[in-house]
Design an enzyme around this catalytic site. Structure first.
Site, short mmCIF file in Angstrom:
data_model
loop_
_atom_site.label_atom_id
_atom_site.label_comp_id
_atom_site.label_asym_id
_atom_site.label_seq_id
_atom_site.Cartn_x
_atom_site.Cartn_y
_atom_site.Cartn_z
N ASN A 139 -6.68 1.52 2.78
CA ASN A 139 -7.38 2.79 3.01
C ASN A 139 -6.94 3.87 2.03
OD1 ASN A 139 -8.54 1.52 5.20
ND2 ASN A 139 -7.16 2.41 6.70
N GLU A 191 0.84 -1.19 0.00
CA GLU A 191 0.00 0.00 0.00
C GLU A 191 0.88 1.24 0.00
OE1 GLU A 191 -2.94 -0.03 3.09
OE2 GLU A 191 -3.63 2.01 2.64
N TYR A 195 -7.01 -8.93 11.20
CA TYR A 195 -5.72 -8.79 11.88
C TYR A 195 -5.88 -9.35 13.29
CZ TYR A 195 -4.50 -5.77 7.98
OH TYR A 195 -4.25 -5.29 6.71
N ASN A 209 -12.18 -0.57 -0.97
CA ASN A 209 -11.56 -1.16 0.21
C ASN A 209 -12.37 -0.84 1.46
OD1 ASN A 209 -9.10 -2.29 1.67
ND2 ASN A 209 -9.26 -0.28 2.64
N GLU A 210 -12.69 -1.84 2.24
CA GLU A 210 -13.30 -1.68 3.58
C GLU A 210 -14.34 -0.57 3.62
OE1 GLU A 210 -10.18 -1.51 6.60
OE2 GLU A 210 -9.70 -3.60 6.27
N GLU A 214 -6.62 -9.24 3.04
CA GLU A 214 -5.76 -8.66 4.09
C GLU A 214 -5.83 -9.59 5.29
OE1 GLU A 214 -6.06 -4.53 5.28
OE2 GLU A 214 -6.70 -3.94 3.26
N GLN A 225 1.25 -6.71 5.32
CA GLN A 225 1.60 -6.38 3.95
C GLN A 225 2.95 -7.05 3.64
OE1 GLN A 225 0.99 -2.22 2.98
NE2 GLN A 225 -0.93 -2.12 4.11
O1 AHR Z 1 -3.12 -2.84 6.01
C1 AHR Z 1 -3.31 -1.68 6.76
C2 AHR Z 1 -4.75 -1.18 6.68
O2 AHR Z 1 -5.58 -2.08 7.35
C3 AHR Z 1 -5.34 -1.10 5.31
O3 AHR Z 1 -5.05 0.11 4.69
C4 AHR Z 1 -6.81 -1.20 5.57
O4 AHR Z 1 -7.51 -1.76 4.50
C5 AHR Z 1 -6.89 -2.04 6.83
O5 AHR Z 1 -7.75 -1.49 7.75
#
Ligand code: AHR
Length: 532
Positions: free
Chosen positions: A105, A60, A277, A205-206, A328, A382
Site C-alpha cells: 500500500n 515494505e 492472507y 499495488n492492489e 503477497e 513479508q
Molecule cells: O503486506 C501488508 C499489506 O497487505 C500490503 O501493503 C498490501 O498490499 C496488502 O493489503
C-alpha cells in the site's frame, strides 16, 4: 492424463491394494479410504523447472520492516551503511532469491525522488497508507545496495496510485540506463555510477481496493498499466512487468477485475499478481483441521486466475501465456491495526506466529511448488518484523515458527518440481470437499541427484504414513529427515523463548525404491535424499 488413466498408472506404479474411491480437482490426488498415503515419485514426470523466484519475499516501508528491521544506523549491530548485519546474515543464510519493495500500500503514495540524493535534503513525509512518518533515509539506492549485501534480487514496485506512468518510466531510467540521460545522470550525481539493472517490476499495488491510494476502476487501471508498461519498456526493453490482479478472492470484483485489466494490458505485461492472507478465524471458525486445508484454496485461486488469463489470451488470439506472480501471501490475522499514529517506525502488523501457522505456511509452499509451471514469482509477505518470519529487537533476530518451512524450501527445493501422484485418506472440509490428510510436494535436482520431499500431515491426532515408491532410480541415502511439530498447536517463539517451536530430527527409513515415512500428527516434514 484422465482420471481413469491416472488411477491405473498409480496402481501400476504402486502395485498394491487400497481402493481409490474418487478423485479431486486438487492436482495429482486420488482419495482412498484407509491405509498409508501412497506416492509415486517418478522423475520422468516433471511439472516444471523450479524458478527460484517463487520463493521470494517482501519488504515494505511499513512499521519496523525497513527502519529498525533491516536499517538501523547507530545500532551496534549496523554496518557503515546502517544495515543490520545480523539481519543480512539471516537473509543470506536463507538465500532469499528476490525481494519486492517498497510496497504494498505504501507504494501508491510514494514518490521515489524523495528517497534519493543527499540524505539531509530528503523530506520527512506523512505516509498516508499507514499514517506513519516516512523519513526517506532509506530509498531506492540503499535498497539495491542492501540487496547486494543480502545476496538477493530486487522486485521494484512503481507508484500507479497517485504516481504517473511518466514517473514510473523515470525510475526505470534512473535505475537501468547507464548514463547520458536526465535520470541516469541524476543517479550518477547521487554517487551511483553503474546502473542497477532491475529486471522485475510491479505496476502498482492492489489497485482494485478502496483502501488503495489512487484506487480506480479496472479498465482505467488497465489502460494506465499499459501506458506505464510501454513507457517503461521504451526505456529498457528487457524489463519483466507485473500487472495488479485482484487483491484477494473475496473482493466483489474478483476475476472480473482481472479480466478487464488484462483486456487492456495483456500484450504489454508478463505477469498478473495474486495476493492472499489466511486466517484461522473467519475462514475456519477456529477449526485447525479446516485451517490446514486452506492451501488448497490458494490452489483454487491460482487455477481461477490462470483461467482468466487464458480466456483473455483466447480473446486476443495471443500466443503469449501470461505467468502468475503470487507476490503477497502469508498467514495474517491477529496484528491488524495499520495506524502508525504518525510515528516513525511504529510497531505495526507484528504478527506472532504459532505452530499451526507454520504448518499452513508449509502447505502453501507445497501449493506454490505444485503450480511452478504457472506461478513464476511469489513473495512471502513479508520478511522482517511486519507479518514476517524474522523479528528484531535491539540486540537479536528471532526466528518465528514460519521461518522453518520457508527455510526448508529455500535450502532444499532445487532443480525440477515433480508431478507426483498421491493417493491418501481424506476428510471433508466445507467448500474444499475431500482434503487429503497428507499433502506432498517434491523436487529433484538432476545436476546433483538430490531429491526433496515436503510433507504436511493434516491429521491433528494421528500419525500418518507416506509410502513413497520410485519406479526409476531409487534413493541410495537419506541426507536428512526433520519435522516441525509439537504438543501445542498454539505455541510460538518469543525473544524469551526462541526455541519453543523448532525442527526435530526423525528416524529415517532405509533408502530404497520403497520408503515409508512416518509423519507425526499435525506436522510438516522435510526429507532429503541422494540418488547418486
Ligand atoms: O503486506 C501488508 C499489506 O497487505 C500490503 O501493503 C498490501 O498490499 C496488502 O493489503
Amino acid at each position: 492424463m484422465g482420471t481413469t488413466n491416472r488411477r491405473d498408472f498409480l496402481n501400476h506404479l504402486l502395485a498394491a491394494g487400497g481402493a481409490i474411491a474418487a478423485s479431486s480437482w486438487y492436482r495429482g490426488f486420488a482419495q482412498t479410504t484407509a491405509g498409508p498415503a501412497r506416492v509415486a515419485f517418478d522423475t520422468s514426470r516433471v511439472r516444471a523447472d523450479l524458478d527460484r523466484h517463487i520463493l521470494g519475499s517482501f519488504l515494505e516501508h511499513l512499521g519496523r520492516a525497513i527502519y529498525d528491521g533491516i536499517y538501523e544506523p547507530g545500532s551496534p549491530l549496523a554496518d557503515t551503511n546502517g544495515f543490520r548485519k545480523d539481519v543480512i546474515e539471516e537473509i543470506r543464510t536463507l538465500g532469499v532469491p528476490i525481494i519486492r519493495y517498497p510496497g504494498g500500500n505504501f507504494v501508491s503514495g510514494y514518490h521515489w525522488q524523495d528517497g534519493v540524493g543527499p540524505k539531509d535534503q530528503r523530506p520527512r513525509v506523512l505516509d498516508r497508507a499507514w499514517n506513519s512518518i516516512e523519513t526517506n533515509q532509506f530509498g531506492t539506492n540503499e535498497f539495491i545496495e542492501w540487496c547486494r549485501a543480502a545476496g538477493t534480487e530486487p522486485l521494484l514496485a512503481v507508484n500507479l496510485g497517485n504516481g504517473s506512468p511518466e514517473n514510473a518510466a523515470a525510475l526505470v531510467e534512473y535505475c537501468n540506463v547507464p548514463s547520458g540521460t536526465r535520470w541516469s545522470d541524476l543517479r550518477r550525481r547521487h554517487g551511483v555510477e553503474s546502473p542497477h539493472n532491475v529486471k522485475f517490476w510491479c505496476l502498482g499495488n492492489e489497485m482494485d481496493g478502496r483502501w488503495q491510494i489512487g484506487h480506480m476502476p479496472a479498465t482505467e487501471y488497465g489502460l494506465k498499466a499499459a501506458d506505464a508498461a510501454r513507457q517503461m519498456r521504451a526505456v529498457d526493453r528487457s524489463v519483466r512487468l507485473v500487472a495488479c490482479g485482484s487483491s484477494n478472492p473475496s473482493m466483489p470484483t474478483y476475476l472480473e477485475w482481472d479480466r478487464q485489466v488484462l483486456e487492456q494490458c495483456y500484450d504489454d505485461v508478463d505477469f498478473i499478481s495474486l495476493h492472499r492472507y489466511f486466517n484461522n478465524t473467519s475462514e475456519t471458525n477456529g477449526d485447525t483441521s479446516r485451517y490446514l486445508a486452506l492451501n488448497l484454496d490458494m490452489e483454487r485461486q491460482i487455477l481461477e486466475i490462470a483461467a482468466v488469463c487464458d480466456y483473455v489470451r483466447g480473446l486476443r488470439k495471443s500466443t503469449k501465456r501470461l505467468a502468475l506472480s503470487f507476490d503477497e501471501w502469508n498467514v495474517w490475522y491477529r496484528a491488524n491495526s495499520g495506524d502508525g499514529h504518525r510515528q516513525t517506525a511504529p510497531h505495526l502488523l507484528e504478527e506472532v506466529y504459532n505452530l499451526e501457522d507454520a504448518l499452513l505456511v508449509g502447505g502453501l509452499i507445497n501449493t506454490l511448488l505444485r503450480h511452478a509451471d504457472r506461478v513464476h514469482v511469489a513473495c512471502l509477505a513479508q520478511l522482517v518484523n511486519v507479518i514476517a518470519p524474522l523479528a528484531t529487537n535491539n540486540d537479536r533476530v528471532l526466528r518465528h515458527t514460519i521461518y522453518y518451512p520457508y527455510a526448508w524450501a529455500l535450502h532444499h527445493a532445487r532443480g525440477q518440481v515433480m508431478d507426483l501422484l498421491l493417493e491418501s485418506a481424506s476428510y471433508e472440509v466445507p467448500r474444499l470437499g475431500q482434503v487429503p490428510f497428507v499433502d506432498i510436494a517434491a523436487t529433484a535436482d538432476p545436476s546433483t541427484g538430490e531429491q526433496c520431499l515436503l510433507m504436511l500431515n493434516r491429521d491433528l491426532n494421528a500419525e500418518r504414513e507416506a509410502a513413497v515408491n520410485w519406479p526409476g532410480a531409487p534413493p541410495t541415502r537419506v541426507l536428512g529427515l526433520e519435522t516441525l511439530t509439537g504438543p501445542d498447536l498454539k505455541a510460538s517463539n518469543t525473544f524469551d523463548q526462541p526455541n519453543r517451536v523448532t525442527p526435530q530430527p526423525l528416524d529415517a527409513p532405509k533408502a530404497g525404491a520403497k520408503m515409508t515415512f512416518k509423519l507425526p500428527p499435525h506436522s510438516y516434514t522435510v526429507a532429503r535424499l541422494a540418488t547418486a
